[in-house]
Design an enzyme around this catalytic site. Structure first.
Site, PDB file in Angstrom:
ATOM      1  N   GLY A   1     -79.875 -34.529 -41.211  1.00 57.31           N
ATOM      2  CA  GLY A   1     -79.541 -34.361 -39.804  1.00 57.31           C
ATOM      3  C   GLY A   1     -80.240 -35.400 -38.963  1.00 57.31           C
TER       4      GLY A   1
ATOM      5  N   GLN B   1     -83.571 -39.320 -31.450  1.00 57.04           N
ATOM      6  CA  GLN B   1     -84.297 -39.954 -32.557  1.00 57.04           C
ATOM      7  C   GLN B   1     -83.950 -41.424 -32.717  1.00 57.04           C
ATOM      8  OE1 GLN B   1     -83.362 -36.563 -35.504  1.00 57.04           O
ATOM      9  NE2 GLN B   1     -85.308 -37.369 -36.201  1.00 57.04           N
TER      10      GLN B   1
ATOM     11  N   CYS C   1     -88.715 -34.078 -41.119  1.00 60.09           N
ATOM     12  CA  CYS C   1     -87.975 -34.720 -40.032  1.00 60.09           C
ATOM     13  C   CYS C   1     -88.075 -36.225 -40.214  1.00 60.09           C
ATOM     14  CB  CYS C   1     -88.590 -34.311 -38.690  1.00 60.09           C
ATOM     15  SG  CYS C   1     -87.820 -35.084 -37.264  1.00 60.09           S
ATOM     16  N   LEU C   2     -86.968 -36.924 -39.995  1.00 59.05           N
ATOM     17  CA  LEU C   2     -86.980 -38.382 -40.147  1.00 59.05           C
ATOM     18  C   LEU C   2     -87.930 -39.042 -39.149  1.00 59.05           C
ATOM     19  CD1 LEU C   2     -83.173 -39.040 -40.761  1.00 59.05           C
ATOM     20  CD2 LEU C   2     -85.007 -39.094 -42.456  1.00 59.05           C
TER      21      LEU C   2
ATOM     22  N   HIS D   1     -83.101 -27.034 -36.028  1.00 59.03           N
ATOM     23  CA  HIS D   1     -84.001 -28.191 -35.966  1.00 59.03           C
ATOM     24  C   HIS D   1     -83.423 -29.297 -35.076  1.00 59.03           C
ATOM     25  CE1 HIS D   1     -86.765 -31.209 -38.058  1.00 59.03           C
ATOM     26  NE2 HIS D   1     -85.901 -31.991 -37.451  1.00 59.03           N
ATOM     27  N   GLU D   2     -82.135 -29.617 -35.290  1.00 58.13           N
ATOM     28  CA  GLU D   2     -81.545 -30.744 -34.553  1.00 58.13           C
ATOM     29  C   GLU D   2     -81.341 -30.400 -33.075  1.00 58.13           C
ATOM     30  OE1 GLU D   2     -81.686 -33.470 -35.980  1.00 58.13           O
ATOM     31  OE2 GLU D   2     -81.883 -32.743 -38.030  1.00 58.13           O
TER      32      GLU D   2
ATOM     33  N   HIS E   1     -84.370 -30.906 -31.089  1.00 58.94           N
ATOM     34  CA  HIS E   1     -84.608 -32.312 -30.707  1.00 58.94           C
ATOM     35  C   HIS E   1     -84.027 -32.614 -29.330  1.00 58.94           C
ATOM     36  CE1 HIS E   1     -86.523 -34.452 -34.004  1.00 58.94           C
ATOM     37  NE2 HIS E   1     -85.681 -33.967 -34.897  1.00 58.94           N
TER      38      HIS E   1
HETATM   39 NI    NI Z   1     -85.860 -33.981 -36.983  1.00 57.19          NI
END
Ligand code: NI
Length: 161
Positions: free
Chosen positions: A46, A51, A91-92, A133-134, A137
């Site tokens: 995701g 991000q 998380c990226l 989670h997304e 963000h």
């Molecule tokens: Ni993330």
């Protein structure tokens, strides 16, 4: 195809609230395609627009085994949750780390698709976790604030969201 730079924790943009998308434009279409490229390149499941440094309410997710089933959510909202799951999350934007987070086991979302048509989606397990989670963000929230215990280091081949 364009891979964008993924912002990492410490970058203020990750703590800002994103703005709703009002209309589909070539610029937004390009952003979505670049987000998909960037997510797949980073082997994430995701990615949210902030991000990659864009404060728009856009999320891409793909939890399929072969990374061939992308979900695109514009202006997503969680409309219902059920149950609880406690599992590892990454998380990226927090490379090389993971931590234990409790999320709903089941999540229903409403959103717009890439044609700005209303859609409803639901998911259990990893997909429910990815929705939660997304969408966090988009409100400037990172999972690290929800971690039970400590963040830990992970090997490079583990899944990140
Ligand atoms: Ni993330």
């Amino acid at each position: 195809m364009a891979i964008r730079t993924i912002r990492v924790m410490g970058d203020d943009i990750l703590n800002k609230t994103s703005k709703p998308v009002k209309e589909m434009t070539d610029k937004v279409r390009t952003l979505i395609n670049d987000m998909l490229d960037t997510m797949y390149d980073a082997q994430g499941v995701g990615l949210a627009a902030p991000q990659v440094g864009i404060l728009k309410r856009i999320v891409v997710i793909d939890v399929s085994e072969n990374a061939d089933n992308p979900i695109i959510l514009i202006n997503p909202e969680i409309v219902k949750t059920e149950g609880e799951q406690t599992d590892n999350e990454g998380c990226l934007s927090v490379p090389g780390k993971a931590g234990t987070v409790t999320r709903p086991e089941y999540v229903e979302v409403k959103a717009l698709d890439e044609n700005m048509e209303p859609i409803s989606l639901c998911g259990n397990g990893l997909l429910a976790r990815a929705f939660a989670h997304e969408i966090d963000h988009l409100d400037g929230k990172l999972y690290v604030d929800l971690v039970e215990g400590e963040l830990h280091d992970v090997a490079n081949d583990e899944e990140d969201e």
